[in-house]
Design a protein around this motif. Structure first.
Motif, PDB file in Angstrom:
ATOM      1  N   PHE A 237       0.828  -1.215   0.000  1.00 53.63           N
ATOM      2  CA  PHE A 237       0.000   0.000   0.000  1.00 53.63           C
ATOM      3  C   PHE A 237       0.861   1.264   0.000  1.00 53.63           C
ATOM      4  N   ASP A 238       2.045   1.197   0.601  1.00 54.32           N
ATOM      5  CA  ASP A 238       2.934   2.362   0.589  1.00 54.32           C
ATOM      6  C   ASP A 238       3.429   2.661  -0.822  1.00 54.32           C
ATOM      7  N   TRP A 239       3.790   1.595  -1.558  1.00 56.07           N
ATOM      8  CA  TRP A 239       4.224   1.798  -2.948  1.00 56.07           C
ATOM      9  C   TRP A 239       3.063   2.280  -3.816  1.00 56.07           C
ATOM     10  N   VAL A 240       1.863   1.762  -3.557  1.00 55.29           N
ATOM     11  CA  VAL A 240       0.685   2.233  -4.302  1.00 55.29           C
ATOM     12  C   VAL A 240       0.423   3.706  -4.008  1.00 55.29           C
ATOM     13  N   ALA A 241       0.631   4.118  -2.750  1.00 54.38           N
ATOM     14  CA  ALA A 241       0.452   5.534  -2.395  1.00 54.38           C
ATOM     15  C   ALA A 241       1.472   6.402  -3.122  1.00 54.38           C
ATOM     16  N   LEU A 242       2.716   5.913  -3.241  1.00 56.75           N
ATOM     17  CA  LEU A 242       3.732   6.661  -3.979  1.00 56.75           C
ATOM     18  C   LEU A 242       3.340   6.795  -5.448  1.00 56.75           C
ATOM     19  N   TRP A 243       2.840   5.707  -6.027  1.00 57.02           N
ATOM     20  CA  TRP A 243       2.383   5.767  -7.413  1.00 57.02           C
ATOM     21  C   TRP A 243       1.208   6.738  -7.553  1.00 57.02           C
ATOM     22  N   GLY A 244       0.290   6.728  -6.577  1.00 56.71           N
ATOM     23  CA  GLY A 244      -0.838   7.640  -6.620  1.00 56.71           C
ATOM     24  C   GLY A 244      -0.402   9.098  -6.550  1.00 56.71           C
ATOM     25  N   ALA A 245       0.632   9.377  -5.730  1.00 54.29           N
ATOM     26  CA  ALA A 245       1.134  10.750  -5.642  1.00 54.29           C
ATOM     27  C   ALA A 245       1.710  11.206  -6.979  1.00 54.29           C
ATOM     28  N   TYR A 246       2.452  10.308  -7.642  1.00 56.46           N
ATOM     29  CA  TYR A 246       2.995  10.676  -8.953  1.00 56.46           C
ATOM     30  C   TYR A 246       1.875  10.838  -9.976  1.00 56.46           C
ATOM     31  N   LEU A 247       0.826   9.996  -9.882  1.00 56.47           N
ATOM     32  CA  LEU A 247      -0.301  10.119 -10.808  1.00 56.47           C
ATOM     33  C   LEU A 247      -0.975  11.476 -10.661  1.00 56.47           C
ATOM     34  N   VAL A 248      -1.107  11.944  -9.423  1.00 58.62           N
ATOM     35  CA  VAL A 248      -1.706  13.266  -9.192  1.00 58.62           C
ATOM     36  C   VAL A 248      -0.853  14.359  -9.828  1.00 58.62           C
ATOM     37  N   LEU A 249       0.473  14.274  -9.629  1.00 61.16           N
ATOM     38  CA  LEU A 249       1.363  15.267 -10.249  1.00 61.16           C
ATOM     39  C   LEU A 249       1.277  15.211 -11.771  1.00 61.16           C
ATOM     40  N   TYR A 250       1.184  14.018 -12.303  1.00 61.11           N
ATOM     41  CA  TYR A 250       1.075  13.862 -13.764  1.00 61.11           C
ATOM     42  C   TYR A 250      -0.207  14.508 -14.278  1.00 61.11           C
ATOM     43  N   LEU A 251      -1.325  14.275 -13.587  1.00 61.78           N
ATOM     44  CA  LEU A 251      -2.595  14.848 -14.022  1.00 61.78           C
ATOM     45  C   LEU A 251      -2.593  16.366 -13.877  1.00 61.78           C
ATOM     46  N   VAL A 252      -1.995  16.865 -12.785  1.00 65.12           N
ATOM     47  CA  VAL A 252      -1.911  18.323 -12.615  1.00 65.12           C
ATOM     48  C   VAL A 252      -1.096  18.941 -13.734  1.00 65.12           C
ATOM     49  N   ASN A 253       0.005  18.304 -14.090  1.00 66.38           N
ATOM     50  CA  ASN A 253       0.839  18.816 -15.175  1.00 66.38           C
ATOM     51  C   ASN A 253       0.099  18.770 -16.503  1.00 66.38           C
TER      52      ASN A 253
END
Length: 328
Positions: A237-253
């Motif tokens: 779940f920690d790695w999934v959370a890290l992936w989710g954080a990057y996904l948010v940055l990707y969508l914001v960009n």
């Protein structure tokens, strides 16, 4: 001259001076790698030898997370390294999908170093927490020894222990601040330790009778070791959370670029200005998120300190009993 796009690796003939410098630097690099490895193994042995037995599980999980970094580095090496005349896996993929054999390799290396930096920051935080936990364990053990010596002294009365539980009063509004919580005198910390210990021993709902000479510091150390072991271990779940954080940055960009019409939709400037604005928007959003996290961390710390103050046991109605010395 211009740089052309190519699918293979471009080799140039090195001069004798360049080959000699290359051999010298290879020796320097190998020496540096061996030195770093020896230093790491030495520090690992020092940490393992100086870690209390109750914290051994935390240290094992800590070094296990370092092994995860080595596994990620191995994957990066396999994907980005040319083997003989065969181009690397990412090199072939990059040329197939982008027309440049180095673009995806460069992007992968950036993200790999980003994840590595996050893990190094996490490992450093764990080290700090581990040092604080070991220091706290020593303080608890000191309080327990002082109490044990008092209990063994026949001259000690219940009132003597009762006086040690008295906590100095603090003006309202001071409780919960970081400066106040980390600058409490040792007498205050000892009073809280003795109060929690007395309530733990006198728990009416406990199905067993806890002796008055119970080692409360050892119990707290076992509990904090268990909690730290859960914190150190990085799960799925920690790695999934890290992936989710990057996904948010990707969508914001992506959304910011689309909203600002970046990518060359303005022929007069090629979209470079809009792309820069988009990058600044992402950086600003990242800064705001970090600022909110910091404010939230301070607020959460103050709230937890206030809850600790509310849950702290008061002075017992009567002094705790002083057990008689055991007969040998």
């Amino acid at each position: 001259h211009g740089k052309a796009l190519h699918g293979g690796t471009h080799h140039e003939t090195a001069t004798p001076g360049q080959e000699r410098a290359e051999r010298q630097w290879s020796l320097i690099f190998v020496t540096a790698i061996v030195t770093a490895s020896v230093t790491f193994e030495t520090l690992k042995e020092i940490v393992e030898e100086n870690t209390p037995a109750t914290m051994a599980t935390v240290v094992e999980k800590f070094f296990g997370e370092l092994a995860t970094l080595g596994f990620i580095g191995t994957i990066a090496f396999v994907l980005t390294t040319d083997f003989g005349e065969s181009q690397s896996v990412l090199g072939r993929m990059s040329f197939t999908y982008t027309g440049d054999s180095h673009m995806l390799i460069h992007e992968f290396e950036i993200l790999h170093f980003l994840i590595f930096f996050v893990m190094v920051f996490f490992v450093s935080s764990v080290l700090v927490i581990l040092v604080l936990a070991i220091g706290q364990r020593g303080l608890w053990a000191k309080f327990q020894r002082q109490l044990t010596e008092l209990l063994k002294d026949p001259k000690t009365s219940s009132e003597d222990i009762h006086r040690l539980m008295v906590v100095p009063l603090h003006p309202p509004g001071v409780e919960g601040t970081i400066v106040h919580e980390y600058s409490k005198p040792e007498s205050t910390l000892r009073a809280y330790f003795l109060r929690f210990r007395q309530r733990f021993i006198a728990d009416a709902e406990c199905p067993v009778t806890i002796p008055e000479d119970f080692d409360f510091s050892a119990y707290l150390t076992l509990r904090i070791s268990h909690v730290l072991g859960e914190v150190v271990e990085v799960g799925v779940f920690d790695w999934v959370a890290l992936w989710g954080a990057y996904l948010v940055l990707y969508l914001v960009n992506a959304v910011s670029q689309y909203a600002l019409h970046s990518g060359g939709e303005h022929p007069e400037d090629g979209g470079e200005h809009d792309a820069s604005v988009s990058l600044y928007v992402v950086l600003l959003a990242f800064f705001i998120v970090q600022l909110l996290l910091m404010v939230g961390a301070f607020s959460l710390f103050r709230m937890l300190a206030y809850m600790l103050h509310l849950l702290s046991p008061g002075l017992p109605d009567k002094p705790p009993p002083t057990p008689s010395p055991k007969k040998r």
